[in-house]
Design an enzyme around this catalytic site. Structure first.
Site, PDB file in Angstrom:
ATOM      1  N   ASP A  16       6.308  -2.307   8.399  1.00  0.00           N
ATOM      2  CA  ASP A  16       4.915  -1.994   8.727  1.00  0.00           C
ATOM      3  C   ASP A  16       4.446  -0.893   7.772  1.00  0.00           C
ATOM      4  OD1 ASP A  16       3.126  -2.097  11.736  1.00  0.00           O
ATOM      5  OD2 ASP A  16       2.521  -0.953   9.952  1.00  0.00           O
ATOM      6  N   LEU A  17       3.338  -1.180   7.091  1.00  0.00           N
ATOM      7  CA  LEU A  17       2.844  -0.221   6.099  1.00  0.00           C
ATOM      8  C   LEU A  17       2.272   0.995   6.804  1.00  0.00           C
ATOM      9  CD1 LEU A  17       1.009  -2.537   3.512  1.00  0.00           C
ATOM     10  CD2 LEU A  17       3.396  -1.878   3.616  1.00  0.00           C
ATOM     11  N   ASP A  19      -0.764  -5.527   8.428  1.00  0.00           N
ATOM     12  CA  ASP A  19       0.092  -4.883   7.428  1.00  0.00           C
ATOM     13  C   ASP A  19       1.557  -5.036   7.802  1.00  0.00           C
ATOM     14  OD1 ASP A  19      -0.031  -3.418   9.681  1.00  0.00           O
ATOM     15  OD2 ASP A  19      -0.291  -1.471   8.689  1.00  0.00           O
TER      16      ASP A  19
END
Lengths: 738, 310
Positions: A345-346, A388
């Site tokens: 997960d960004l 994301d």
């Protein structure tokens, strides 16, 4: 054999042959295979057509030939009666009983059946002779009276020898009657006779000639010719059918060859190629089939691409990844090497998306996807789950190598530089890892474990990884035992959610009490779980529309209860962007309001500025539709998305809720203060009510009021409570309380 | 023996004929008085009768009245007028007029241009005529001169022509010619008879018997004769173009002259003297050069003037 016998023999033979042809055709029809064959039907049609043509030609030929024979016989009869008129003079001169000349002629001319010479009464036969010794022609009573009179009258008129054809007397014999005439030049004209001029003459009839011309002589010849011709045509028929069958079978062979490719195509095989051989018509069909197969193949690939791949990054999507994961779990169950599941997960992606726009966010996602693909091996699978979030299935990895890979991924991200215009940004990520070493769990379980590990990494300060451990805390155990998605579904089904009401107070006195509804999940031991814990999972698992529906339904039910206590309560409920895709939401809200007798203006729907701008057109339509019913709309977190102020011109909203980040620091930040003033001024200008969140002290409240904000919400005004206060709050009461 | 008797009879006949001719030449011909009346019955108004009447008028002048036959009514009127005594002697031209004249009793009737006068009933002392045929001596004399090998001549007629045939036979015998005569009933039989006698004869003398002649039978007869290379003497020059060798016909002037004589002979007597028919003295002879050439004959001497090139 006489000509008439020969004619009848030919006629019988002809009928027998045609009968045999008909029988053969019947047998051919009977011996056709039960399953109809195109080849046989084509041949049968050709054969029937040829037979029809043959019969038509024979019929026309027969009719015309008969007519021709009749005309020819009549023409010959005219010549023969003239000859007989000359040869038969002795009959009238000396009453002879034999005329050798006539008998000789008739012997040499078989088509003359008989000849008779009558006296002038037409009843007495002076001489007769039949050309057929074995066939007697008898005339009962000689000539008819009418024939005698008619010919006698004709005989005295004109120079041309009159003839009368009597077709009804004998079959196959043309009977011709003619008068025997004598003439004499008018008495006083004999001395003036001029061969070049017609003399005056008187004519007398002294008898009649009856001549029979035998047509059977010609008919037998015609029949024999037609018989031999028919036999020839029949032979040609047989040969042409044999050859035609070979040609048709050979021509249709490519059509039969289509069966196998089509069967393979029906089985779902796509690498099918149809041979384009044979005649033009069939090769055209083959080409069309190849075109169709190509189109099906392309559409199949396109559908597969849409169903299994992410359109933005080109990575596989959740569905395909889940399938691969299940396959991998099954392989590991059979004793294969363990694998690792990475949930990436960004960090700060929302910031980039909000500040640089969605297009930049998309480009970043593409860059990240490419970087991950390049980093991983071909046997590994990289997927984008949405937003994301990325997932990686690293095959043949132990826990140690998985952590090594996680470190390398973190380094990859640290080295990743995202350039957008003048901006150069570094993107970090949080990684959740779970090891797949047995087949005791499902793919969903492993995904939930990796997700939880990722949350753990985020909770640990982001830009790090976390390996899922079975001995996690109670929240982790709960999630492990029951994934968030299942928990949300249970909460919706069993009303496992709860509302908390936070008051919104007006700067001026108002008859409505305003409260924002805050959603909480009730845990197993009764604790309330904030939405930040489960909304991301709900978003990932596509459960937001169900949560929205639950919130609307329960808020309206709550309003129904509040209205029963004679208080005019208005609830502000938060909804996700999925509401704009719900085509039945308007009728659903209208029906529920009507059902619970809740005034529509008691319901104010909140959506964030970002969501509204993202779905600007749908949001505008939904707002207008609900406003027609009477419901209100509030734009939440206004200012946080840096959206253009012009958007609010197009959105028919009633409240602007200024984002709390501007309010919380406005006492110390001139810019925030100016922004709040700007938003309040814009709201005033557009006739919108402004709501300030995060009001936590009196100074802030006073400052907001001074800047023209009309509603206030925050801990200073009132904390969220599980129930409404006993009485309605006002600024005066709040100030007095503090 | 028979040949000697035949020669002796011939000489006696020649002497008797010479005496008769000298007696006739010594007698002056009679003339009709100016007051005499002659009624001429014209059967058909055609070129032949018109030429004959013209020639007759030369002799009779105003004494002659011509009455033309026509319808039945006209014929009755003509018959009524002819019966009157003041109409004088009657001349019947053609078979029609002769048939009508049969109903005139007690009057002298001179018929002319009638072949089958016996069949019509023209006989007796007050019904006499001038033959439609030329003198058979003239015919055979010229024919024999043109065709010296001529021996057999065929003649086809209807019935009741005995007198005519007797005269012909008598003349023919002088020239060593045998007459083959066949009586037929119609044109069909005539052609048949001609074909039948073709092998026997060298030529035919076609007589104007209208009972057995038709246009088609004449054509067929002539065609057959040409095909068989038979000589044909015709009663009219119009048949020369069909292949006839020679035509011999009495001249109209000669007929008129002879008729006038018979009228005068009868005028002064109750009965008409002489044979039933008398022959005109002059005849018009024409010879077809083409036919003669085809038949291998060569006109010679005075016959050259008769030859026509058609």
């Amino acid at each position: 054999m006489s000509s008439s016998d020969r004619a009848s023999w030919y006629q019988n033979t002809f009928l027998q042959v045609t009968g045999k042809i008909t029988d053969s055709l019947s047998k051919l029809k009977l011996t056709l295979p039960v399953k109809k064959s195109m080849v046989n039907r084509i041949l049968l049609v050709q054969l029937l057509w040829a037979l029809c043509v043959y019969l038509a030609v024979v019929g026309v030929l027969w009719w015309n030939s008969n007519r021709l024979i009749e005309v020819s016989v009549q023409h010959q009869a005219r010549q023969w009666v003239r000859e007989m008129d000359s040869l038969g003079t002795r009959v009238y001169v000396s009453r002879v009983k034999r005329l050798p000349q006539i008998e000789q002629r008739m012997q040499n001319t078989p088509e003359i059946a008989y000849v008779r010479f009558f006296d002038k009464s037409g009843s007495k036969v002076l001489y007769q002779h039949s050309g057929k010794k074995d066939q007697e022609f008898t005339l009962a009573g000689g000539m008819d009276e009418s024939q005698v009179q008619h010919l006698a009258q004709l005989g005295t008129q004109g120079d041309e020898l009159p003839v009368l054809f009597d077709p009804a007397t004998y079959e196959s014999v043309t009977r011709v009657l003619t008068p025997v005439r004598v003439r004499s030049i008018a008495a006083d004209d004999i001395l003036n006779f001029d061969p070049d001029k017609d003399a005056h003459e008187t004519t007398r009839v002294i008898g009649f000639i009856d001549l029979g011309m035998d047509r059977s002589y010609y008919l037998s010849y015609l029949l024999s010719t037609m018989l031999y011709t028919s036999l020839g045509i029949l032979t040609l028929f047989i040969v042409s059918v044999w050859v035609g069958r070979g040609i048709v079978v050979r021509s249709l062979a490519p059509l039969s060859n289509l069966m196998m490719p089509l069967a393979r195509l029906a089985r779902g095989e796509r690498d099918v190629e149809v041979q384009t051989t044979g005649d033009e018509e069939i090769s055209a069909i083959s080409r069309a089939l190849n075109t169709t197969i190509d189109a099906v193949r392309e559409r199949d690939n396109s559908l597969r691409q849409l169903a299994e791949y992410d359109s933005l990054t080109g990575l596989v999507n959740r569905n395909r990844f889940t399938q691969e994961l299940e396959t991998e779990i099954a392989r590991i169950t059979r004793g294969g090497e363990p694998a690792s599941l990475f949930f990436v997960d960004l960090d700060q992606f929302k910031y980039i998306n909000d500040t640089l726009g969605h297009a930049a966010g998309d480009r970043l996602l593409q860059q990240v996807g490419n970087a991950l693909m390049n980093r991983m091996r071909d046997v590994d699978i990289v997927a984008r789950f949405g937003g994301d979030e990325f997932a990686i299935l690293a095959r043949g990895t132990s826990q140690r190598s998985a952590t090594g890979l996680a470190n390398s991924l973190l380094k990859l991200f640290r080295d990743l530089r995202f350039n957008e215009g003048e901006h150069a940004l570094h993107v970090h990520c949080s990684i959740g890892i779970t090891l797949i070493d047995s087949g005791t769990r499902s793919a969903q379980d492993f995904l939930a474990q990796a997700d939880m590990a990722c949350h753990q990494a985020k909770a640990s300060g982001r830009n790090c990884y976390s390996v899922y451990q079975e001995k996690d805390d109670a929240k982790g155990r709960m999630a492990a035992d029951m994934s968030w998605s299942q928990a949300i579904l249970n909460a919706i089904a069993q009303d496992g959610f709860a509302f908390q009401y936070q008051p919104i107070v007006s700067a001026s006195s108002e008859e409505w009490e305003n409260y924002e509804v805050l959603l909480r999940m009730v845990g197993d031991d009764g604790e309330l779980i904030a939405p930040s814990a489960f909304l991301s999972s709900a978003e990932r698992f596509g459960l937001m529309p169900k949560i929205d529906a639950w919130v609307i339904r329960n808020a309206i039910q709550a309003l129904a209860g509040f209205n029963g206590s004679k208080r005019k309560v208005r609830l502000f409920i938060n909804l996700s962007g999925h509401i704009f895709k719900d085509t039945e939401i308007i009728s659903s809200i209208r029906d529920m309001l009507k059902q619970h007798k809740v005034p529509p203006e008691a319901l104010c729907l909140e959506v964030t500025e970002q969501v509204a701008v993202q779905h600007l057109e749908e949001a505008s339509l939904l707002m207008r539709s609900l406003q027609k019913i009477g419901c209100l709309f509030a734009l939440d977190d206004f200012g946080a998305g840096f959206s253009s102020l012009t958007y609010i011109k197009h959105l028919p909203i009633d409240f602007i809720k200024i984002d709390g980040s501007f309010v919380s620091n406005m006492r110390h930040d001139q810019i925030d203060q100016a922004m709040v003033q700007l938003f309040a001024q814009v709201g005033k200008t557009l006739g919108k009510k402004t709501v300030a969140e995060y009001v936590e002290n009196l100074e802030t409240l006073a400052m907001l009021k001074k800047l023209g904000v009309t509603y206030f919400q925050g801990y200073y005004v009132g904390k969220p409570q599980g129930a409404l206060p006993d009485k309605a709050l006002s600024l005066r009461k709040i100030k007095a309380r503090s | 023996m028979d040949r000697q008797a035949y020669k002796l009879g011939g000489w006696i006949g020649c002497i008797a004929l010479g005496l008769l001719l000298s007696a006739c030449q010594s007698r002056a011909p009679l003339e009709l008085p100016p007051a005499a009346k002659v009624t001429v019955l014209q059967g058909r108004n055609n070129a032949d009768t018109r030429r004959l009447i013209k020639a007759l008028r030369v002799h009779l002048g105003q004494r002659m009245q011509v009455m033309r036959l026509g319808s039945k009514t006209t014929n009755n009127r003509v018959l009524k007028a002819a019966r009157k005594p003041e109409s004088g002697q009657v001349v019947a031209i053609g078979p029609r007029a002769a048939r009508l004249a049969r109903y005139i009793k007690d009057k002298q009737i001179i018929f002319v241009r009638v072949f089958n006068y016996q069949a019509i009933g023209m006989k007796g002392d007050i019904r006499k005529g001038v033959s439609v045929l030329p003198d058979s001596e003239t015919v055979f004399d010229n024919w024999k001169q043109l065709s010296p090998k001529l021996r057999n001549v065929g003649i086809i007629t209807g019935h009741s022509t005995g007198n005519t045939l007797a005269d012909i036979r008598a003349s023919a015998s002088h020239y060593g010619i045998r007459i083959h005569h066949v009586v037929v009933r119609n044109d069909k039989e005539m052609v048949y008879a001609a074909r039948k006698m073709a092998r026997k004869v060298d030529g035919y003398w076609l007589l104007p018997d209208e009972r057995i002649l038709s246009g088609s039978s004449i054509r067929r007869f002539m065609g057959r004769a040409v095909r068989d290379s038979k000589q044909v003497v015709s009663y009219t020059p119009s048949l020369l173009k069909l292949g006839a060798l020679m035509s011999v016909e009495p001249t109209h002037q000669s007929i008129a002259e002879r008729l006038n004589e018979r009228l005068a002979d009868g005028y002064y007597r109750q009965l008409i003297p002489g044979p039933t028919v008398d022959y005109a003295r002059d005849a018009e002879i024409r010879i077809s050069a083409m036919a003669a050439k085809r038949l291998g004959l060569m006109p010679s001497g005075r016959q050259g003037q008769y030859v026509i090139k058609r």
